[in-house]
Design a protein around this motif. Sequence first.
Motif, PDB file in Angstrom:
ATOM      1  N   TYR A 135       0.799  -1.257  -0.185  1.00 18.94           N
ATOM      2  CA  TYR A 135      -0.018  -0.077  -0.028  1.00 18.94           C
ATOM      3  C   TYR A 135       0.787   1.155   0.145  1.00 18.94           C
ATOM      4  N   ARG A 137       3.368   1.907  -2.153  1.00 15.95           N
ATOM      5  CA  ARG A 137       3.949   2.032  -3.421  1.00 15.95           C
ATOM      6  C   ARG A 137       3.648   3.329  -3.955  1.00 15.95           C
ATOM      7  N   TYR A 138       2.402   4.117  -3.688  1.00 14.68           N
ATOM      8  CA  TYR A 138       2.310   5.430  -4.302  1.00 14.68           C
ATOM      9  C   TYR A 138       2.975   6.480  -3.385  1.00 14.68           C
ATOM     10  N   ILE A 170       6.570   6.676  -4.785  1.00 18.34           N
ATOM     11  CA  ILE A 170       6.517   7.249  -6.072  1.00 18.34           C
ATOM     12  C   ILE A 170       6.664   8.688  -5.671  1.00 18.34           C
ATOM     13  N   GLN A 171       5.632   9.461  -4.970  1.00 16.54           N
ATOM     14  CA  GLN A 171       5.696  10.672  -4.775  1.00 16.54           C
ATOM     15  C   GLN A 171       6.748  11.181  -4.025  1.00 16.54           C
ATOM     16  N   ARG A 225      -7.194   4.374 -13.815  1.00 15.84           N
ATOM     17  CA  ARG A 225      -5.895   4.864 -13.551  1.00 15.84           C
ATOM     18  C   ARG A 225      -6.044   6.494 -13.542  1.00 15.84           C
ATOM     19  N   TYR A 250      -9.482   7.337  -8.732  1.00 11.77           N
ATOM     20  CA  TYR A 250      -8.133   6.722  -8.600  1.00 11.77           C
ATOM     21  C   TYR A 250      -7.341   7.521  -7.557  1.00 11.77           C
ATOM     22  N   GLN A 251      -7.865   8.906  -7.294  1.00 14.78           N
ATOM     23  CA  GLN A 251      -7.220   9.765  -6.406  1.00 14.78           C
ATOM     24  C   GLN A 251      -7.560   9.253  -4.787  1.00 14.78           C
ATOM     25  N   VAL A 310      -5.807   6.229  -4.209  1.00 12.91           N
ATOM     26  CA  VAL A 310      -4.381   6.637  -3.561  1.00 12.91           C
ATOM     27  C   VAL A 310      -4.194   7.045  -2.141  1.00 12.91           C
ATOM     28  N   HIS A 348      -4.893   3.984   0.066  1.00 15.98           N
ATOM     29  CA  HIS A 348      -3.681   3.210   0.408  1.00 15.98           C
ATOM     30  C   HIS A 348      -2.524   3.816   1.129  1.00 15.98           C
ATOM     31  N   THR A 349      -2.396   5.017   0.874  1.00 16.61           N
ATOM     32  CA  THR A 349      -1.498   5.879   1.623  1.00 16.61           C
ATOM     33  C   THR A 349      -1.740   5.983   3.190  1.00 16.61           C
TER      34      THR A 349
END
Length: 203
Positions: A73, A75-76, A79-80, A154, A159-160, A163, A166-167
Amino acid sequence: MASLCYSLHLAPKLSRKNPKPFPNLTFLNQSKSKVRLARRPTITRMSLNPTPATDRLISAAAYTLPFFNSLQYGRYLFIQYPQLGTLFDPLIPLLSLYKSVPYASFVAFFALYLGVVRNPSFSHYVRFNSMQAVTLDVLLIVPLLLTRILNPGRAGLGYQVMVWGHTGVFVFSCLCFVYGVVWSILGRTPYLPFVADAAGRQV
């Protein structure tokens, strides 16, 4: 004036050899002090940490199961913020070993639940912490199931939201991992939010 002189005349005169008019008072004071010393309660010092070291170690190791399963969870967030990945670099060898075992998540789950939680030979402290780790690991499946059912795509608002969700799950899992491990090492009982009540009913 005459009565004052008469009272002074009747007062006992102190001799130079025995200046203390009441020598028995010192004996009484000494006896009272001895009695006070004898009545003092004895203080027994207890151990600062009665939890055995093995119980603390097993409890701390149990929280690695939901933590490893929650890394997906993050990974986002990685990436940021790529610099956050350096904090988890020491865990890469353990994570690689964990992922190399087929069905490692299921094996670790049932081993922890059947081998520790349902094993009466372990103490209640170990079983409670292990049950909290198992319960948290089960709750981590819910966001993944919602993602597969809703299929936000996506892009777009869905999608937001995914994200952010998950964060949030990853940050919550990391906080629970640090809290559980530190409190277990100290021999104290951690009570995870949304988890402790359910775990307490199962132990």
